[in-house]
Design a protein around this motif. Structure first.
Motif, PDB file in Angstrom:
ATOM      1  N   ALA A 367      45.371  57.757  60.211  1.00 53.81           N
ATOM      2  CA  ALA A 367      46.648  57.237  59.717  1.00 53.81           C
ATOM      3  C   ALA A 367      47.709  58.326  59.599  1.00 53.81           C
ATOM      4  O   ALA A 367      48.896  58.026  59.464  1.00 53.81           O
ATOM      5  CB  ALA A 367      46.448  56.550  58.367  1.00 53.81           C
ATOM      6  N   LEU A 368      47.290  59.593  59.631  1.00 58.02           N
ATOM      7  CA  LEU A 368      48.194  60.750  59.544  1.00 58.02           C
ATOM      8  C   LEU A 368      49.018  60.713  58.261  1.00 58.02           C
ATOM      9  O   LEU A 368      50.250  60.765  58.270  1.00 58.02           O
ATOM     10  CB  LEU A 368      49.110  60.824  60.778  1.00 58.02           C
ATOM     11  N   LYS A 369      48.319  60.629  57.150  1.00 52.58           N
ATOM     12  CA  LYS A 369      48.971  60.634  55.847  1.00 52.58           C
ATOM     13  C   LYS A 369      48.026  61.213  54.809  1.00 52.58           C
ATOM     14  O   LYS A 369      46.819  61.344  55.045  1.00 52.58           O
ATOM     15  CB  LYS A 369      49.384  59.222  55.443  1.00 52.58           C
ATOM     16  N   SER A 370      48.594  61.528  53.659  1.00 48.54           N
ATOM     17  CA  SER A 370      47.799  62.055  52.561  1.00 48.54           C
ATOM     18  C   SER A 370      47.065  60.929  51.853  1.00 48.54           C
ATOM     19  O   SER A 370      47.619  59.850  51.617  1.00 48.54           O
ATOM     20  CB  SER A 370      48.710  62.783  51.562  1.00 48.54           C
ATOM     21  N   TRP A 394      63.668  62.012  52.681  1.00 44.93           N
ATOM     22  CA  TRP A 394      64.343  60.723  52.681  1.00 44.93           C
ATOM     23  C   TRP A 394      65.094  60.507  53.995  1.00 44.93           C
ATOM     24  O   TRP A 394      65.816  61.385  54.464  1.00 44.93           O
ATOM     25  CB  TRP A 394      65.324  60.618  51.518  1.00 44.93           C
ATOM     26  N   SER A 395      64.899  59.344  54.594  1.00 45.66           N
ATOM     27  CA  SER A 395      65.622  58.987  55.809  1.00 45.66           C
ATOM     28  C   SER A 395      66.747  58.030  55.437  1.00 45.66           C
ATOM     29  O   SER A 395      66.494  56.870  55.106  1.00 45.66           O
ATOM     30  CB  SER A 395      64.681  58.326  56.823  1.00 45.66           C
ATOM     31  N   SER A 396      67.980  58.514  55.483  1.00 45.11           N
ATOM     32  CA  SER A 396      69.123  57.662  55.159  1.00 45.11           C
ATOM     33  C   SER A 396      69.274  56.541  56.176  1.00 45.11           C
ATOM     34  O   SER A 396      69.665  55.421  55.842  1.00 45.11           O
ATOM     35  CB  SER A 396      70.412  58.497  55.116  1.00 45.11           C
ATOM     36  N   ALA A 397      68.935  56.836  57.435  1.00 47.67           N
ATOM     37  CA  ALA A 397      69.075  55.827  58.494  1.00 47.67           C
ATOM     38  C   ALA A 397      68.135  54.656  58.268  1.00 47.67           C
ATOM     39  O   ALA A 397      68.507  53.495  58.442  1.00 47.67           O
ATOM     40  CB  ALA A 397      68.803  56.472  59.852  1.00 47.67           C
ATOM     41  N   LYS A 398      66.894  54.956  57.856  1.00 49.27           N
ATOM     42  CA  LYS A 398      65.908  53.893  57.645  1.00 49.27           C
ATOM     43  C   LYS A 398      65.897  53.381  56.211  1.00 49.27           C
ATOM     44  O   LYS A 398      65.326  52.328  55.925  1.00 49.27           O
ATOM     45  CB  LYS A 398      64.512  54.408  58.007  1.00 49.27           C
ATOM     46  N   GLY A 399      66.522  54.133  55.301  1.00 50.69           N
ATOM     47  CA  GLY A 399      66.498  53.737  53.895  1.00 50.69           C
ATOM     48  C   GLY A 399      65.121  53.806  53.288  1.00 50.69           C
ATOM     49  O   GLY A 399      64.769  53.007  52.415  1.00 50.69           O
ATOM     50  N   THR A 400      64.324  54.766  53.736  1.00 45.25           N
ATOM     51  CA  THR A 400      62.956  54.882  53.240  1.00 45.25           C
ATOM     52  C   THR A 400      62.503  56.333  53.327  1.00 45.25           C
ATOM     53  O   THR A 400      63.174  57.184  53.920  1.00 45.25           O
ATOM     54  CB  THR A 400      62.005  53.985  54.056  1.00 45.25           C
ATOM     55  N   SER A 401      61.336  56.607  52.745  1.00 45.42           N
ATOM     56  CA  SER A 401      60.783  57.957  52.770  1.00 45.42           C
ATOM     57  C   SER A 401      59.993  58.190  54.045  1.00 45.42           C
ATOM     58  O   SER A 401      59.419  57.259  54.617  1.00 45.42           O
ATOM     59  CB  SER A 401      59.874  58.174  51.560  1.00 45.42           C
ATOM     60  N   ILE A 402      59.953  59.434  54.466  1.00 43.32           N
ATOM     61  CA  ILE A 402      59.122  59.854  55.586  1.00 43.32           C
ATOM     62  C   ILE A 402      57.957  60.634  54.998  1.00 43.32           C
ATOM     63  O   ILE A 402      58.148  61.625  54.302  1.00 43.32           O
ATOM     64  CB  ILE A 402      59.924  60.736  56.561  1.00 43.32           C
ATOM     65  N   GLY A 403      56.748  60.180  55.266  1.00 44.49           N
ATOM     66  CA  GLY A 403      55.593  60.801  54.640  1.00 44.49           C
ATOM     67  C   GLY A 403      55.358  60.212  53.261  1.00 44.49           C
ATOM     68  O   GLY A 403      56.065  59.314  52.807  1.00 44.49           O
ATOM     69  N   SER A 404      54.349  60.711  52.572  1.00 48.03           N
ATOM     70  CA  SER A 404      54.002  60.186  51.252  1.00 48.03           C
ATOM     71  C   SER A 404      53.749  61.317  50.279  1.00 48.03           C
ATOM     72  O   SER A 404      53.550  62.462  50.672  1.00 48.03           O
ATOM     73  CB  SER A 404      52.747  59.306  51.345  1.00 48.03           C
ATOM     74  N   GLY A 405      53.797  60.987  49.007  1.00 49.44           N
ATOM     75  CA  GLY A 405      53.371  61.929  47.988  1.00 49.44           C
ATOM     76  C   GLY A 405      54.442  62.775  47.347  1.00 49.44           C
ATOM     77  O   GLY A 405      54.132  63.676  46.571  1.00 49.44           O
ATOM     78  N   GLY A 406      55.732  62.508  47.641  1.00 52.78           N
ATOM     79  CA  GLY A 406      56.802  63.295  47.039  1.00 52.78           C
ATOM     80  C   GLY A 406      57.658  62.491  46.079  1.00 52.78           C
ATOM     81  O   GLY A 406      57.482  61.281  45.912  1.00 52.78           O
TER      82      GLY A 406
END
Length: 736
Positions: A367-370, A394-406
């Protein structure tokens, strides 16, 4: 009433869907991690079938105002029954012996000024970014930008060779990433440490840098690893060496400049700049004065002994210097908040963030995630650990986070969770489509957050043993609860990991945090280290059920969910029902776990709970009072068909738990006359066991379910359909 109006296929279908991605159906669960949360759709269905008229399939998507009803949960845990009751206007009373459970439910239900929270959270994130951004940046391998944010740092455990003293890297595998969510497999070279992308995992070929032969199999296996320098075999873990050491060996990062023309993820071997940043974090931490990083020792326990076997003695040893620098600064900024509810919200965020900001997190190569520290409901210590970017990306274009755990992820999830309190919804499925249905008029909170109406609801939450509850007789309209499942999850041992930090942030403002640990001798999970067995569980559950029975109005239901893989763990349930003087009027199966969960997937465990409905007086269908194995099997067949109609694919473990539910319900029915609650717990449980053996036990029932069991898979995944027979008049009632 539940026994008559609860719609098993309808709720089973919704509950099963909810458990796949629970926060899409009940965003409120993202306030903070809790374990084994039951689906909110189940408890909404129970409440509406008990207290509202008409078909459940229709009333489920309408707003309801059940103000005036009083609902209690003596084991509130993550708070699902109370949240659902509060949402439809009920007065709610909740107790839990664990201060983390009390805190989490309080944060879930307390009304929060979202605008003030968003402003404070944004300010916190900006101030952290200004101080720490450089520690989480790397040089892009492609465009050379020095500002590419790191998603994950990968570390391997290192141990000094007992023979030559040189470092031995405990790689169980050299595979960094699989070719599932990335175009190729990524493998680390055991000789030069560079990363190579290859098409085949079976034949990875040579290293692209030094041409050494690559292999996925690492040297660490079965708790031993040969030294690459002298050949001596070293065993691990070795607690005498102290907390494990780690070497930084790989990075997954994100480059905004390159991403539009780049396929897949960005991986690299750490360069000199990355090593410099690690050293800088170590220097900062070495000279820091700490106020919030806990010095608490890790006590012995069923789960914490895993940590101690690896040499961990204090909770702070489970974090690296960069994590400690960021967490200490986060705590200091949170403590400056003047608004108490906003400060508590951010403190809750910090507590939840901890499960990703530690050196026990693992990297999912597919899954390539923590994977957070609690992903398997325990403290598994891996050999390769994953450090997430504390700030988040944070991706302003997608309105979501990239990656997890922050922080970006935690703030975003919390914002959505509390927004759901103001505007709850349900998800309706029709054909192959689904839509969100806003339930206008319902809300979650101690007040509605408006200055015009000023509507308030009674919310009584306390951290105490439910046996100590002072409730007037005949004051409760229902008790809905999800009690501990004997021996399954050591809630207190796990939650201490967060508690020792949160306790410092709360700083004496809440008496629930007065003790150094969440552990309590009256906790009702089995625990070898604390000498808690089935007798303790039976006596504790019985004491709470008796207290609840005294407070219930005549005929009002005590409803609870339960499942376990062993019938012996059900005996205390029967004892508690019988001791309380209640009669079990129904045992209803319903999905309550996600089959794909890490701790369930690939096992014979069940995803099915039994919902036990108990009352002091009422009536039951005569056909439900079976007295032989074949009759019980017929009831199981009917339940299986109803679940199948709700798109539930039953496994053998699921069927077994349905059988257990009926056996316990019937045991309480047949043993209630002349029951002596003064006998020792072991004798009372023996009475239950004897009755079950007298009807042949689960094996005899399963003997009449051969066709159903034969077609059911051993593990989760295959749909089962089998026709069930019924016996006796459909509507004949037996009063009790």
């Amino acid at each position: 009433m539940i026994e008559r109006d609860f719609d098993i296929p309808f709720i089973a279908d919704l509950a099963l869907r909810e458990k796949q991605i629970q926060q899409n159906y009940r965003p409120i669960i993202a306030v903070h991690k809790w374990f084994a949360r039951r689906p909110g759709t189940l408890f909404r269905g129970l409440l509406l079938s008990e207290f509202t008229p008409g078909p459940l399939r229709e009333s489920f998507y309408r707003a309801h105002d059940l103000s005036g009803l009083s609902i209690a949960d003596p084991f509130m845990g993550g708070g699902t029954p109370l949240i659902e009751a509060n949402r439809v206007g009920c007065d709610v009373i909740g107790r839990d012996i664990n201060p983390m459970a009390y805190w989490i439910v309080r944060q879930e239900i307390e009304q929060l000024d979202l605008k003030a929270y968003r402003t404070a959270a944004h300010d916190l994130r900006e101030r952290l970014d200004s101080k720490l951004r450089r520690l989480y940046a790397t040089r892009c391998h492609y465009c050379g930008s020095e500002e590419a944010p790191v998603k994950y740092f990968l570390w391997v455990k290192v141990q000094a060779c007992g023979q030559c003293g040189r470092d031995v890297e405990l790689f169980p595998s050299y595979l960094v990433a699989e070719d599932v969510r990335h175009p190729k497999n990524v493998v680390v070279c055991p000789k030069c440490g560079d990363l190579t992308e290859c098409q085949s995992r079976d034949h990875p070929g040579p290293c692209q840098t030094c041409e050494a032969r690559l292999s996925l199999q690492g040297p660490a296996k079965d708790n031993s690893c040969p030294c690459p320098h002298c050949g001596a075999m070293n065993t691990y873990p070795n607690p005498s060496l102290g907390p494990p050491r780690h070497r930084f060996f790989a990075i997954e990062y994100h480059c905004r400049h390159c991403k539009p023309r780049h396929t897949g993820r960005f991986f690299k071997k750490p360069d000199a700049g990355d090593e410099t940043r690690v050293a800088e974090a170590e220097r900062i931490w070495a000279s820091a004065e700490t106020r919030f990083v806990p010095e608490d020792e890790i006590p012995s326990g069923d789960e914490t002994d895993r940590l101690r076997r690896w040499g961990y003695r204090r909770y702070r040893e489970m974090f690296n210097p960069r994590q400690l620098v960021g967490l200490e600064l986060s705590c200091r900024l949170i403590a400056e908040q003047v608004d108490e509810r906003v400060r508590n919200a951010l403190a809750t965020n910090l507590s939840d963030l901890l499960r990703y900001q530690n050196m026990l997190c693992r990297y999912d190569t597919m899954a390539l995630k923590s994977l957070d520290i609690f992903s398997v409901h325990g403290f598994p210590v891996g050999l390769v650990q994953c450090e997430s970017n504390l700030l988040g990306i944070w991706s302003s274009a997608k309105g979501t986070s990239i990656g997890s755990g922050g922080w970006c992820n935690i703030i975003d999830k919390y914002d959505k969770a509390k927004a759901y309190c103001h505007a709850p919804f349900e998800v309706r499925h029709r054909g192959g489509s689904k839509t969100r249905v806003r339930i206008r008029g319902e809300w979650i909170g101690d007040h509605d957050g408006t200055t015009t109406s000023g509507r308030k609801r009674m919310v009584d939450l306390r951290c105490e043993n439910a046996v100590q509850m002072h409730l007037p007789a005949a004051s409760l309209d229902a008790v809905l609860t999800d009690p501990p499942y004997f021996g399954n999850v050591q809630y207190a041992e796990l939650m201490d990991f967060c508690y020792v930090w949160l306790r410092r942030l709360v700083d004496g403002h809440d008496p629930a945090f007065s003790h150094p640990s969440t552990r309590h001798p009256d906790e009702l999970t089995g625990n070898l280290a604390m000498g808690r067995g089935l007798d303790h569980f039976a006596e504790g559950l019985s004491a709470v059920f008796r207290r609840m029975a005294e407070a219930l109005k005549p005929g009002a239901p005590l409803v609870f969910t339960y499942h376990h893989n062993k019938i012996e763990a059900y005996y205390p349930v029967a004892v508690a029902i019988l001791d309380s003087g209640l009669t079990c009027s129904a045992s209803i199966p319903c999905p309550a776990e996600m089959g794909a969960s890490i701790h369930i997937s690939g096992t014979g465990s069940s995803i099915i709970d039994t919902v036990f409905v108990c009352r002091s007086t009422g009536s039951v269908h005569r056909q439900s009072i079976a007295a032989s194995a074949d009759q019980i099997a017929s009831l199981v067949q009917v339940d299986a068909e109803r679940l199948r109609a709700g798109n539930v694919r039953l496994t053998r473990g699921d069927i077994r738990c349905i059988v257990y539910g009926h056996l316990i319900r019937l045991a309480t029915w047949h043993l209630r006359d002349g029951w002596d609650a003064t006998r020792p717990a072991s004798e009372r449980m023996d009475s239950v066991a004897l009755w079950i053996r007298a009807v042949g036990g689960s094996s005899a029932v399963e003997g009449h379910l051969r066709e159903l069991l034969t077609s059911a898979p051993r593990l989760q995944g295959t749909m089962v359909r089998d026709e069930g027979d019924t016996y006796g008049p459909d509507n004949e009632q037996i009063p009790f």
